[in-house]
Design a protein around this motif. Structure first.
Motif, PDB file in Angstrom:
ATOM      1  N   PHE A  66       0.828  -1.210   0.000  1.00 47.24           N
ATOM      2  CA  PHE A  66       0.000   0.000   0.000  1.00 47.24           C
ATOM      3  C   PHE A  66       0.864   1.262   0.000  1.00 47.24           C
ATOM      4  O   PHE A  66       0.518   2.262  -0.623  1.00 47.24           O
ATOM      5  CB  PHE A  66      -0.959   0.007   1.184  1.00 47.24           C
ATOM      6  N   GLN A  67       1.982   1.225   0.722  1.00 47.58           N
ATOM      7  CA  GLN A  67       2.885   2.384   0.735  1.00 47.58           C
ATOM      8  C   GLN A  67       3.436   2.652  -0.660  1.00 47.58           C
ATOM      9  O   GLN A  67       3.532   3.796  -1.092  1.00 47.58           O
ATOM     10  CB  GLN A  67       4.018   2.164   1.741  1.00 47.58           C
ATOM     11  N   LYS A  68       3.775   1.583  -1.382  1.00 43.10           N
ATOM     12  CA  LYS A  68       4.275   1.739  -2.758  1.00 43.10           C
ATOM     13  C   LYS A  68       3.164   2.239  -3.679  1.00 43.10           C
ATOM     14  O   LYS A  68       3.373   3.139  -4.488  1.00 43.10           O
ATOM     15  CB  LYS A  68       4.810   0.397  -3.289  1.00 43.10           C
ATOM     16  N   LEU A  69       1.984   1.634  -3.558  1.00 42.96           N
ATOM     17  CA  LEU A  69       0.866   1.992  -4.434  1.00 42.96           C
ATOM     18  C   LEU A  69       0.417   3.437  -4.210  1.00 42.96           C
ATOM     19  O   LEU A  69       0.023   4.129  -5.149  1.00 42.96           O
ATOM     20  CB  LEU A  69      -0.316   1.046  -4.200  1.00 42.96           C
ATOM     21  N   SER A  70       0.479   3.898  -2.973  1.00 44.37           N
ATOM     22  CA  SER A  70       0.013   5.256  -2.665  1.00 44.37           C
ATOM     23  C   SER A  70       0.869   6.329  -3.327  1.00 44.37           C
ATOM     24  O   SER A  70       0.434   7.465  -3.498  1.00 44.37           O
ATOM     25  CB  SER A  70      -0.033   5.486  -1.150  1.00 44.37           C
ATOM     26  N   ALA A  71       2.105   5.966  -3.712  1.00 45.77           N
ATOM     27  CA  ALA A  71       2.994   6.923  -4.387  1.00 45.77           C
ATOM     28  C   ALA A  71       2.622   7.101  -5.858  1.00 45.77           C
ATOM     29  O   ALA A  71       3.027   8.069  -6.489  1.00 45.77           O
ATOM     30  CB  ALA A  71       4.442   6.466  -4.261  1.00 45.77           C
ATOM     31  N   LEU A  72       1.852   6.156  -6.401  1.00 44.72           N
ATOM     32  CA  LEU A  72       1.450   6.251  -7.803  1.00 44.72           C
ATOM     33  C   LEU A  72       0.383   7.334  -7.975  1.00 44.72           C
ATOM     34  O   LEU A  72      -0.524   7.442  -7.164  1.00 44.72           O
ATOM     35  CB  LEU A  72       0.885   4.911  -8.299  1.00 44.72           C
ATOM     36  N   GLY A  73       0.488   8.093  -9.047  1.00 45.14           N
ATOM     37  CA  GLY A  73      -0.501   9.149  -9.297  1.00 45.14           C
ATOM     38  C   GLY A  73      -1.746   8.645  -9.995  1.00 45.14           C
ATOM     39  O   GLY A  73      -2.760   9.317 -10.025  1.00 45.14           O
ATOM     40  N   SER A  74      -1.683   7.439 -10.562  1.00 46.84           N
ATOM     41  CA  SER A  74      -2.784   6.911 -11.374  1.00 46.84           C
ATOM     42  C   SER A  74      -3.879   6.274 -10.524  1.00 46.84           C
ATOM     43  O   SER A  74      -3.722   6.079  -9.314  1.00 46.84           O
ATOM     44  CB  SER A  74      -2.230   5.854 -12.336  1.00 46.84           C
ATOM     45  N   THR A  75      -4.982   5.938 -11.185  1.00 48.54           N
ATOM     46  CA  THR A  75      -6.033   5.149 -10.569  1.00 48.54           C
ATOM     47  C   THR A  75      -5.445   3.774 -10.231  1.00 48.54           C
ATOM     48  O   THR A  75      -4.596   3.267 -10.947  1.00 48.54           O
ATOM     49  CB  THR A  75      -7.211   4.984 -11.560  1.00 48.54           C
ATOM     50  N   ILE A  76      -5.906   3.169  -9.133  1.00 45.95           N
ATOM     51  CA  ILE A  76      -5.394   1.871  -8.703  1.00 45.95           C
ATOM     52  C   ILE A  76      -6.563   0.897  -8.576  1.00 45.95           C
ATOM     53  O   ILE A  76      -7.609   1.239  -8.023  1.00 45.95           O
ATOM     54  CB  ILE A  76      -4.652   1.996  -7.356  1.00 45.95           C
ATOM     55  N   VAL A  77      -6.374  -0.308  -9.113  1.00 45.08           N
ATOM     56  CA  VAL A  77      -7.421  -1.333  -9.079  1.00 45.08           C
ATOM     57  C   VAL A  77      -6.863  -2.602  -8.453  1.00 45.08           C
ATOM     58  O   VAL A  77      -5.745  -3.014  -8.781  1.00 45.08           O
ATOM     59  CB  VAL A  77      -7.918  -1.679 -10.504  1.00 45.08           C
ATOM     60  N   PHE A  78      -7.636  -3.204  -7.549  1.00 44.33           N
ATOM     61  CA  PHE A  78      -7.231  -4.507  -7.008  1.00 44.33           C
ATOM     62  C   PHE A  78      -8.459  -5.335  -6.662  1.00 44.33           C
ATOM     63  O   PHE A  78      -9.568  -4.826  -6.560  1.00 44.33           O
ATOM     64  CB  PHE A  78      -6.294  -4.354  -5.803  1.00 44.33           C
ATOM     65  N   PHE A  79      -8.246  -6.636  -6.499  1.00 47.45           N
ATOM     66  CA  PHE A  79      -9.303  -7.574  -6.117  1.00 47.45           C
ATOM     67  C   PHE A  79      -9.164  -7.894  -4.634  1.00 47.45           C
ATOM     68  O   PHE A  79      -8.056  -7.925  -4.096  1.00 47.45           O
ATOM     69  CB  PHE A  79      -9.190  -8.897  -6.887  1.00 47.45           C
ATOM     70  N   ILE A  80     -10.300  -8.183  -4.001  1.00 40.41           N
ATOM     71  CA  ILE A  80     -10.269  -8.631  -2.609  1.00 40.41           C
ATOM     72  C   ILE A  80     -11.509  -9.459  -2.315  1.00 40.41           C
ATOM     73  O   ILE A  80     -12.580  -9.196  -2.869  1.00 40.41           O
ATOM     74  CB  ILE A  80     -10.154  -7.422  -1.638  1.00 40.41           C
ATOM     75  N   SER A  81     -11.356 -10.451  -1.452  1.00 42.88           N
ATOM     76  CA  SER A  81     -12.518 -11.258  -1.086  1.00 42.88           C
ATOM     77  C   SER A  81     -13.307 -10.510  -0.009  1.00 42.88           C
ATOM     78  O   SER A  81     -12.733  -9.747   0.777  1.00 42.88           O
ATOM     79  CB  SER A  81     -12.083 -12.635  -0.579  1.00 42.88           C
ATOM     80  N   PRO A  82     -14.630 -10.716   0.054  1.00 44.39           N
ATOM     81  CA  PRO A  82     -15.461  -9.971   1.004  1.00 44.39           C
ATOM     82  C   PRO A  82     -15.081 -10.196   2.466  1.00 44.39           C
ATOM     83  O   PRO A  82     -15.228  -9.299   3.286  1.00 44.39           O
ATOM     84  CB  PRO A  82     -16.881 -10.466   0.719  1.00 44.39           C
ATOM     85  N   ARG A  83     -14.552 -11.367   2.793  1.00 39.87           N
ATOM     86  CA  ARG A  83     -14.207 -11.628   4.199  1.00 39.87           C
ATOM     87  C   ARG A  83     -12.968 -10.851   4.653  1.00 39.87           C
ATOM     88  O   ARG A  83     -12.692 -10.737   5.849  1.00 39.87           O
ATOM     89  CB  ARG A  83     -14.039 -13.130   4.453  1.00 39.87           C
ATOM     90  N   LYS A  84     -12.206 -10.299   3.695  1.00 42.55           N
ATOM     91  CA  LYS A  84     -10.987  -9.559   4.065  1.00 42.55           C
ATOM     92  C   LYS A  84     -11.157  -8.044   3.987  1.00 42.55           C
ATOM     93  O   LYS A  84     -10.271  -7.306   4.398  1.00 42.55           O
ATOM     94  CB  LYS A  84      -9.837  -9.973   3.137  1.00 42.55           C
ATOM     95  N   ILE A  85     -12.284  -7.588   3.453  1.00 42.42           N
ATOM     96  CA  ILE A  85     -12.428  -6.161   3.169  1.00 42.42           C
ATOM     97  C   ILE A  85     -12.259  -5.277   4.414  1.00 42.42           C
ATOM     98  O   ILE A  85     -11.588  -4.258   4.379  1.00 42.42           O
ATOM     99  CB  ILE A  85     -13.768  -5.860   2.438  1.00 42.42           C
ATOM    100  N   ASN A  86     -12.857  -5.679   5.543  1.00 47.01           N
ATOM    101  CA  ASN A  86     -12.758  -4.856   6.754  1.00 47.01           C
ATOM    102  C   ASN A  86     -11.349  -4.820   7.329  1.00 47.01           C
ATOM    103  O   ASN A  86     -10.987  -3.884   8.047  1.00 47.01           O
ATOM    104  CB  ASN A  86     -13.750  -5.338   7.815  1.00 47.01           C
TER     105      ASN A  86
END
Length: 196
Positions: A66-86
């Protein structure tokens, strides 16, 4: 080769593709449903995007990514299962403050749903979500791309210039020499001007 989604996009299709390449078997791609493309098109965010795939399991790895991704200026897309979202929402709030987010659930199915929020307003989901979730985080806005803030030296220079130059001139001067947003410089100049 797939009963749902597009092969090789966060699934084991890559193994099959590489075997075909190795054995000189011709491969043809037939465009089909893609959660990534659908989520981007429905988000309203920049079409320049970075697709991550599924997030890592361990919290330490998640924080690093997340620290690496937050440095990107672009839109970010990822997948996650519903049990991990919180489990990831607190980290999303820490790393992507000031951005917008869309949770895309059950895309192209009967219970399709899009949950739009500001990252800073995110709260844990009180009910269990069902179906795989595609998460889209908006691009950085212009002010966020300017990571530096006014330091004490900048403020001292502004104080010396404030009575002899216009706010526009001061803003331009500081901005030329430092990677600080014009808005931040101008607002600070305005505050000093009003205090005098």
């Amino acid at each position: 080769m797939s009963d749902a989604g597009t092969p090789s996009i966060s699934d084991p299709g890559t193994i099959l593709i590489n075997e075909c390449v190795e054995n000189e078997i011709k491969i043809f791609s037939i465009p089909g449903p893609s959660a990534v493309a659908s989520a981007i098109s429905m988000s309203g965010f920049s079409e320049k995007f970075f697709f991550y795939g599924f997030l890592p399991e361990k919290k330490k790895n998640l924080i690093n990514e997340f620290q690496k991704l937050s440095a990107l200026g672009s839109t970010i897309v990822f997948f996650i299962s519903p049990r991990k979202i919180n489990k990831v929402i607190p980290e999303i709030k820490i790393n992507f403050s000031g951005r917008k987010i869309v949770f895309c659930r059950e895309i192209s199915k009967l219970y399709e749903e899009y949950i739009r929020k500001n990252v800073d307003d995110l709260e844990l989901f009180s009910k269990d979500l069902k179906g795989e979730i595609t998460v889209v985080i908006s691009e950085k806005n212009e002010d966020e791309n300017n990571s530096q803030k006014l330091n004490e030296s900048d403020k001292s220079i502004i104080l010396k210039m404030i009575n002899n130059f216009s706010l526009k001139e001061i803003t331009k001067f500081i901005n030329q020499n430092r990677d600080v947003s014009k808005k931040e410089i101008y607002n600070y100049c305005l505050k000093i001007k009003n205090e005098n």
